[in-house]
Design a protein around this motif. Structure first.
Motif, PDB file in Angstrom:
ATOM      1  N   UNK A 274      -5.819  62.276  35.976  1.00  0.00           N
ATOM      2  CA  UNK A 274      -6.995  61.411  36.144  1.00  0.00           C
ATOM      3  C   UNK A 274      -8.259  62.118  35.669  1.00  0.00           C
ATOM      4  N   UNK A 275      -8.369  63.385  36.023  1.00  0.00           N
ATOM      5  CA  UNK A 275      -9.528  64.165  35.580  1.00  0.00           C
ATOM      6  C   UNK A 275      -9.495  64.326  34.067  1.00  0.00           C
ATOM      7  N   UNK A 276      -8.329  64.664  33.546  1.00  0.00           N
ATOM      8  CA  UNK A 276      -8.201  64.874  32.102  1.00  0.00           C
ATOM      9  C   UNK A 276      -8.546  63.605  31.334  1.00  0.00           C
ATOM     10  N   UNK A 277      -8.019  62.459  31.782  1.00  0.00           N
ATOM     11  CA  UNK A 277      -8.278  61.189  31.084  1.00  0.00           C
ATOM     12  C   UNK A 277      -9.755  60.828  31.137  1.00  0.00           C
ATOM     13  N   UNK A 278     -10.386  61.031  32.290  1.00  0.00           N
ATOM     14  CA  UNK A 278     -11.804  60.698  32.417  1.00  0.00           C
ATOM     15  C   UNK A 278     -12.645  61.565  31.477  1.00  0.00           C
TER      16      UNK A 278
END
Length: 455
Positions: A201-205
Motif C-alpha cells: 500500500x505504501x509502495x503503490x501510493x
C-alpha cells in the motif's frame, strides 16, 4: 584486482576490486554520500554504496529536478539596469536567488505535508506515529522560512532592488538551530521509510505520487531531504552576495558576521547528525556472545564510514569503521527490522600495539563493488590513520593529553621490539609480486599498504 592491507592490531583487512575484462561501461558511478547526504545514509539494500558521515552536511546535495530558474533581471524592470553597475546587478541576482530559494523551499515543504503526510494519515496507509517519525519536525520549518522570506520582501524596494540583507540574516540565522533535531532524525527516518516501502500500500501510493506531475519526478525522500540541502547551501549563497558587495558598502560587515554564523551552525549540526547516526547503528548491532562487546564501540561517537562488502567466499557483510574500532557484521532481518549481527570479534584499529583474539590472528579479505567504492574505503582508512597519528603526536608533546591507546590497554600489549620493526608507510606499488608475508610481527600497526594483485 587490487588489495589494501589494513593493519589494525595484528589484523589484516584486504579491500579488493575485481574488474571485468570486457568492453568498458559508460555507466556513471554514483558518488559517495557523506556525512552527508543524509539522503543516502541508508540506501536500498540492493544498491548499498559506501556510507560516510565525516562531512555529511557539506558534501551530499539532494538529487532534485530543478524548477525553471528565475533571474532578478528578468523579473523586475530591466530599464533599471542602465543605472546599476555590472557588479551591483550580480549582487541583486545573488540576493534574489536567496529570496527565490526560500519561496521554493516553502512550497516544497507544504507539498510534502499536503500530498504525502496528510493523505497517508487519512487513508491509514501509515500510522500517525510512523508518519511523525518519518517527517520529524518538518512542520516547524515552514514558519521559520516564511519569516525570512517576508523580511527579504519587505527589504526590497519598489524597483525590485535591495540595499541591505546582512542585518536580516544576522538576526534570523540563530533560528536554524531548529535543524538540529530534524537532521539528527533523518537516519532513523530514512530507515523506517525504506522498511515501510515493503508494504504494497505504501509502495503503490508513493509510486502514484512519483508519476504525478506535482512531484517533478522526485520521491518522498527527496522532498524530506530538501531542507538539509537548503541548509548547506546558505554559506555559498551568502558568499556570493558578499563577493559582489563593495568593500565600502555598509552591508559588508553584517554579511561577514552572517557567514561566520552559518558556518558555525552547519558545523554544529553536522557534528550532532554524525553522532546521531553513530548511535543509531550502535543500537542496531546484535552480539552473539557477551565477549563480542567492546568498550571501543560503546565509547565511539564517530562513524567514519560503513557499507556492504563481500569476503573472499562471497559472503555479503556490512562493515563499520568507527573512530577506534572496525566492526564486521552480517545483515539480518529480525521482526521485520534490519539488524547487524557481529560476524567476528571487533578489531581495534590504528594503534601501535600487537593484538590477538583468543590466540588467533584475524585476517579478512573484502571485495568492493567497484573501484570508486574501494577508493572511498581507502580514503576513510587513511584519514582515520592520520587523525590517530595526530592524537598520538599531541600525546607525546603533552603528557596530560589522553593517548588513543589508553582505551584498549586491557586488550593489547605494546610492541616489545620497536627497534627491530620495519615501519612500512602507506604506499602504492606496481610490483604484483610484492610479498607481505615477511613483514616484522611487531610492525607499526598504523600502516596501510595498497598492493595491486593479479588474478
Amino acid at each position: 584486482m587490487s588489495c589494501v592491507i589494513f593493519n589494525g592490531c595484528r589484523c589484516e583487512v584486504f579491500i579488493c576490486c575485481v574488474f571485468d575484462l570486457q568492453e568498458p561501461s559508460t555507466k556513471r558511478v554514483k558518488p559517495l554520500s557523506r556525512v552527508t547526504s543524509l539522503a543516502s545514509l541508508i540506501p536500498p539494500v540492493k544498491a548499498a554504496p559506501l556510507k560516510r558521515i565525516g562531512q555529511t552536511l557539506q558534501i551530499a546535495p539532494a538529487i532534485t529536478k530543478r524548477r525553471d530558474s528565475k533571474l532578478w533581471s528578468e523579473t523586475f524592470d530591466v530599464g533599471l539596469g542602465h543605472m546599476l553597475s555590472s557588479k551591483e546587478i550580480k549582487r541583486q541576482e545573488a540576493i534574489f536567488e536567496l529570496s527565490q530559494g526560500e519561496q521554493d523551499l516553502i512550497e516544497d515543504l507544504k507539498l510534502a505535508k499536503k500530498a504525502y503526510h496528510d493523505p497517508m494519515l487519512k487513508l491509514s496507509i501509515m500510522t500517525e506515529h510512523e508518519l511523525n517519525q518519518i517527517f520529524g519536525t518538518l512542520d516547524s520549518l515552514i514558519p521559520l522560512h516564511e519569516g525570512l522570506l517576508s523580511q527579504l520582501r519587505e527589504a526590497r524596494k519598489p524597483d525590485g532592488s535591495t540595499d541591505h540583507v546582512g542585518h536580516i540574516l544576522v538576526d534570523w540565522l540563530p533560528c536554524l538551530e531548529t535543524y538540529n533535531g530534524y537532521c539528527s532524525n533523518q537516519v532513523a527516518a530514512k530507515a523506517l521509510l525504506d522498511h515501510k516501502k515493503q508494504d504494497h500500500r505504501v509502495h503503490d501510493f508513493l509510486q502514484r505520487c512519483l508519476e504525478s506531475p506535482f512531484s517533478r519526478k522526485l520521491d518522498l525522500w527527496n522532498f524530506l531531504d530538501i531542507p538539509r540541502s537548503r541548509l548547506v547551501k546558505y554559506p555559498l549563497l551568502l558568499r556570493e552576495i558578499l563577493k559582489h558587495t563593495p568593500n565600502d558598502h555598509p552591508d559588508r560587515q553584517h554579511l561577514d558576521e552572517a557567514i561566520n554564523m552559518i558556518q558555525s551552525i552547519v558545523a554544529d549540526i553536522n557534528t550532532q547528525t554524525g553522532e546521531s547516526e553513530c548511535r543509531y547503528y550502535k543500537e542496531r548491532l546484535l552480539y552473539l556472545e557477551s565477549g563480542q562487546r567492546d568498550l571501543l564501540i560503546d565509547s565511539s561517537r564517530i562513524l567514519s564510514c560503513h557499507g556492504d562488502l563481500k569476503n573472499n567466499r562471497g559472503v555479503k557483510l556490512h562493515v563499520f569503521l568507527f573512530q577506534d574500532v572496525l566492526v564486521i557484521t552480517r545483515p539480518i532481518t529480525q521482526n521485520e527490522q534490519l539488524w547487524y549481527q557481529l560476524y567476528r570479534q571487533p578489531i581495534p584499529n590504528f594503534f601501535r600495539v600487537a593484538f590477538r583474539s583468543g590466540g588467533q590472528l584475524q585476517t579478512h579479505c573484502f571485495q568492493a563493488s567497484d573501484a570508486f567504492n574501494k577508493q572511498q574505503w581507502l580514503n576513510c582508512i587513511r584519514q582515520a590513520k592520520e587523525a590517530v597519528g595526530s592524537a598520538e603526536s599531541e600525546a607525546a608533546r603533552n603528557p596530560s593529553f589522553p593517548s588513543p591507546q589508553t582505551a584498549s590497554q586491557d586488550r593489547a600489549r605494546p610492541c616489545a621490539q620497536p627497534s627491530d620493526c620495519s615501519d612500512c608507510s602507506m604506499m602504492d606499488t606496481t610490483d604484483p609480486s610484492t610479498d607481505l608475508s615477511g613483514e616484522c610481527p611487531h610492525m607499526d600497526l598504523t600502516d596501510v599498504t595498497v598492493t595491486p594483485v593479479k588474478v
